[in-house]
Structures are given as structure tokens and as C-alpha cells.
Design an enzyme around this catalytic site. Structure first.
Site, mmCIF file in Angstrom:
data_model
loop_
_atom_site.group_PDB
_atom_site.id
_atom_site.type_symbol
_atom_site.label_atom_id
_atom_site.label_comp_id
_atom_site.label_asym_id
_atom_site.label_seq_id
_atom_site.Cartn_x
_atom_site.Cartn_y
_atom_site.Cartn_z
ATOM 1 N N HIS B 12 -64.238 12.117 -40.803
ATOM 2 C CA HIS B 12 -64.158 13.442 -41.438
ATOM 3 C C HIS B 12 -65.422 14.278 -41.168
ATOM 4 O O HIS B 12 -65.894 15.001 -42.042
ATOM 5 C CB HIS B 12 -63.842 13.314 -42.935
ATOM 6 C CG HIS B 12 -64.832 12.502 -43.743
ATOM 7 N ND1 HIS B 12 -64.455 11.707 -44.799
ATOM 8 C CD2 HIS B 12 -66.172 12.397 -43.670
ATOM 9 C CE1 HIS B 12 -65.529 11.144 -45.325
ATOM 10 N NE2 HIS B 12 -66.586 11.548 -44.662
ATOM 11 N N HIS B 59 -69.858 14.456 -50.687
ATOM 12 C CA HIS B 59 -71.199 14.426 -50.096
ATOM 13 C C HIS B 59 -72.136 15.303 -50.914
ATOM 14 O O HIS B 59 -72.564 16.360 -50.453
ATOM 15 C CB HIS B 59 -71.159 14.914 -48.654
ATOM 16 C CG HIS B 59 -70.191 14.166 -47.783
ATOM 17 N ND1 HIS B 59 -68.842 14.373 -47.823
ATOM 18 C CD2 HIS B 59 -70.403 13.218 -46.840
ATOM 19 C CE1 HIS B 59 -68.250 13.572 -46.942
ATOM 20 N NE2 HIS B 59 -69.174 12.860 -46.333
ATOM 21 N N HIS B 193 -72.079 5.757 -37.488
ATOM 22 C CA HIS B 193 -73.011 6.885 -37.454
ATOM 23 C C HIS B 193 -74.155 6.645 -38.427
ATOM 24 O O HIS B 193 -73.995 5.978 -39.442
ATOM 25 C CB HIS B 193 -72.333 8.230 -37.716
ATOM 26 C CG HIS B 193 -71.746 8.464 -39.085
ATOM 27 N ND1 HIS B 193 -70.817 7.645 -39.661
ATOM 28 C CD2 HIS B 193 -71.952 9.469 -39.981
ATOM 29 C CE1 HIS B 193 -70.456 8.138 -40.842
ATOM 30 N NE2 HIS B 193 -71.140 9.238 -41.080
ATOM 31 N N GLU B 240 -69.228 4.023 -44.667
ATOM 32 C CA GLU B 240 -68.031 4.750 -45.146
ATOM 33 C C GLU B 240 -66.734 4.051 -44.748
ATOM 34 O O GLU B 240 -65.689 4.277 -45.364
ATOM 35 C CB GLU B 240 -67.997 6.167 -44.548
ATOM 36 C CG GLU B 240 -69.047 7.104 -45.092
ATOM 37 C CD GLU B 240 -69.022 8.473 -44.404
ATOM 38 O OE1 GLU B 240 -69.763 9.345 -44.861
ATOM 39 O OE2 GLU B 240 -68.275 8.673 -43.418
#
Lengths: 130, 281
Positions: B12, B59, B193, B240
């Protein structure tokens, strides 16, 4: 600082309980930048705006210096400190380049070439100077 | 009764939303990313779910450090796109399914998953980018969406095993809802990431591909992978990926892979995407 199994991962600070306690006010200052009027107030007088928050002097200085790794070390979380970057008009990729010590062009090239390899950066034990 | 027919997993990355919103989707950098979702748009247009249960993480948009729910379910009728510091994304307001969401909250709590119930929730790129990837840029989203937010910002997130078991509990909750609804579960975030520190920019394609293989074929084994492995191998934000296990847990043990896509990079991140259907459906 108590030793955790993830402390041996180089160049990486997990936002755990210890960091969260350390950085609460720094991160809540960052959160305040979600509002346009607060962004304006911060830009107009950075030091004065920071003095409204019960942050340590080192934390305030790291913000003034835009020392992105310093903020992380002092309890900042990247999803919060990136709100300072957004206020400055910087992208995530621009601050990622700064934190990893290369130019944005070098960083962008590295990503196009497949990103930073995990080889040699899994553990400090793999690195020549520990 | 309501039933879960399929699962979708996707990264996302916020820059994907920004590229779409600013008309850059056709540029050479972004074209391969969006090309990977062409098949997906066709599939979901044919699948026509009534409701999407969208597992994502906030976030520091709706939740700051004042309250950090490990699992939260959005029970409102609608959810506004969040202002993440540069104005809200120009995407439609997300329509909820309050009745099913409340039913799920009740059932999950009685099933020993202590959900946080959220009645006001602005949804950030974690939720809206997957919708954009699957539906493009419609005037309104074609189905209702139940946001299910997982904390992955404050370490530790819930374990992979806990996420997998929550997926199974979600399936039981959905299947005990009397109305005839077709439900698709989205698991979002990842893949490898790292956004912070000198190791920023980490990508681990071998880890990501192995994760995709094992998630499909042996989710129980994947659910046992400890956090340390994700952080070390896939980066501090790669963790995540535990959210994908919620989607996987909501499906049959055996699934049919409809689509699989992987691309590096989108900004700082490896993009991964799966569409899985229950083998029996």
C-alpha cells in the site's frame, strides 16, 4: 539500555517500548504538524513552536538541524518524523537518502537497481567493525 | 449467510496513490506497477464483492501515540480519507458496513479476540491505495468496506500466528451473519522495505518470493515465522507482512492462485500482490 535480540541489526532502530517512552513528546510534536495552522506556526518560528513541547534540548536541536537519524535515536518514529519532512516539502525517498548518507540521485539509482541488498547488513556480526 | 470467497494481498505504498492522483500512472517509472493490477481490476469487476474487509495499518494518521490499539475494527457508516499532512487524497469517502462490522466485533470478542471498536476513523493511504489499485479512480467505491486496523508502528505488532488465527475467527464471524453477502478480505502492506536509518532502502526479493510461496502453500508454517526474521530480512517496515496472514487465515487451507505480481521498486518498497480464491468456490 537493555539488550534486545534486534539490537544486532545494523542501521536499524525498532520503535519499541524504550524508544516510545523516550520519544513521546517529540512524536506528539510531529503529530501536531498534521494541522495546516500548526505547520504555519512551526515554519514561522521553529524554536518558539518547539518550546511549547516538553521535549529535551537534544530532541529540539535534532529537529532544528533536520538530523533525521538523530531524531530516530532520540525516540522519534519515522511515521511521525516524516511529518516534518512533509512540512518541508520533502518526500520519503529524499529523507531516506539523507538517513542512509547518500545523495537522492544515488539512492534513487540504488532502488531502481533492486534496492539495498540484505547481504552484509543482517547483523553487526557480519560487519568488519562490529 | 455471508461468505468469504477470496482474498487479495497488496502493498500500500503512499507514492502509488500520489502517482495516480497526480496523473503520473502512465510514466515509465509507474507504468509497470499499474500494469500488474490490470488483471486484478478485471477480476474484481467480475467478482463483485458486496463487502471488503480491509486489513491495513494506520501510519500515525488516525492513531497517534495517545492510543495504540493492536486490532481495531471500523464500525461506522463512512470513513473520510485522512489528511496526512498535505491534504486528503482526492478519492471517494469510504462507505462502511456498520451492521456486519458490529456483528464481527461482537463475535470476535466472544471468540477471544479483544477488538477495539472505532466509530470515527479517518483512513489513510494504507486503506485507500489498495482500493485505488483494485478499482482505479471511480466516482464512488463500488462496494462497502470494513476497515480492520492492525498496529505495526509500535513494536511489537501482533505475532504472525495471532494474525493467522484472527483470520480464522473473522471467517467464523462472517459466516454467522445471516444476510447473504459476498465478502472479500484484503491483507495489505509490505513487502520488504525499510524507511528509516542507514539501512533504509533494503529490499529482499528472495525473502519476499519465499513469503509468497509459503503463504499460499503452507500458511501454518509462515504463521510461525518470528518477528526478528521479518525485521532482519525484510526491513523494519517489512514486518507489515504479518497483516497478510489475517487475509490468509480467513481462506480455506487450500487456495487457488488467480494472480501473482511482484515488482521492485515503488519508491522505497517492493510491491507484492496476490489474488487467492477458496479452492472450493
Amino acid at each position: 539500555m537493555s539488550e534486545k535480540p534486534y539490537h544486532d541489526i545494523p542501521g536499524t532502530t525498532l520503535f519499541d517500548a524504550e524508544q516510545s517512552r523516550l520519544g513521546y513528546h517529540l512524536n506528539m510534536f510531529c503529530m501536531s504538524l498534521m494541522k495546516a495552522e500548526n505547520r504555519e506556526a512551526f515554519k514561522a518560528d521553529e524554536r518558539g513552536y518547539l518550546d511549547r513541547w516538553p521535549m529535551t534540548e537534544a530532541q529540539k536541536q535534532s529537529v532544528l538541524d533536520r538530523d533525521w537519524n538523530g531524531m530516530i535515536a532520540l525516540g522519534g518514529n519515522i511515521y511521525f518524523t516524516s511529518k516534518i519532512a512533509a512540512t518541508d516539502g520533502l518526500s520519503f525517498q529524499q529523507i531516506a537518502a539523507m538517513m542512509s548518507g547518500v545523495t537522492q540521485a544515488q539512492y534513487a539509482r540504488m532502488m531502481l537497481d533492486g534496492g539495498r541488498s540484505v547481504e552484509g547488513v543482517r547483523s553487526k556480526k557480519e560487519q568488519p567493525h562490529g | 449467510m455471508a461468505r468469504i470467497t477470496a482474498g487479495v494481498a497488496t502493498s500500500h505504498v503512499p507514492a502509488i496513490g500520489a502517482a495516480l492522483d497526480s496523473g503520473k500512472a502512465g510514466e515509465p517509472y509507474w507504468q509497470p506497477v499499474f500494469a500488474g493490477y490490470e488483471r486484478s481490476k478485471q477480476w474484481i469487476a467480475e467478482e463483485k464483492p458486496d463487502v471488503i474487509i480491509l486489513v491495513y495499518n494506520d501510519h500515525a494518521s488516525a492513531f497517534s501515540l495517545e492510543m495504540i490499539p493492536t486490532f481495531a475494527i471500523g464500525c461506522a457508516d463512512s470513513f473520510a480519507p485522512a489528511d496526512e499532512g498535505w491534504g486528503p487524497r482526492p478519492v471517494p469517502t469510504v462507505k462502511g458496513h456498520s451492521s456486519l462490522a458490529w456483528h464481527m466485533a461482537e463475535q470476535l470478542i466472544l471468540d477471544e479476540f479483544d477488538m477495539t471498536i472505532v466509530n470515527k476513523l479517518d483512513v489513510d493511504h494504507g486503506l485507500t491505495v489498495p482500493l485505488s489499485l483494485m478499482f482505479g479512480q471511480p466516482d464512488e467505491w463500488p462496494c462497502q468496506v470494513i476497515p480492520l486496523a492492525v498496529n505495526v508502528v509500535q513494536y511489537p505488532p501482533p505475532t504472525g500466528h495471532r494474525c493467522y488465527m484472527l483470520g480464522k475467527a473473522i471467517r467464523r464471524a462472517v459466516e454467522s451473519y445471516p444476510e447473504d453477502l459476498k465478502v472479500v478480505v484484503f491483507g495489505t502492506g509490505g513487502m520488504s522495505h525499510q524507511l528509516q536509518g542507514p539501512r533504509a532502502g533494503l529490499i529482499n526479493t528472495a525473502f519476499d518470493q519465499a513469503f509468497l510461496d509459503t503463504l499460499i502453500s503452507d500458511p501454518v508454517a509462515q504463521s510461525k515465522v518470528p518477528h526478528l526474521d521479518y525485521v532482519r530480512e525484510a526491513g523494519s517496515e517489512g514486518i507489515e507482512l504479518v497483516m497478510w496472514l489475517i487475509m490468509r487465515g480467513a481462506l480455506d487451507d487450500q487456495v487457488k492462485q488467480v494472480h501473482r505480481f511482484y515488482h521492485v521498486p515503488a519508491s522505497n518498497t517492493a510491491v507484492g500482490h496476490l489474488i487467492l480464491e477458496n479452492a472450493g468456490s
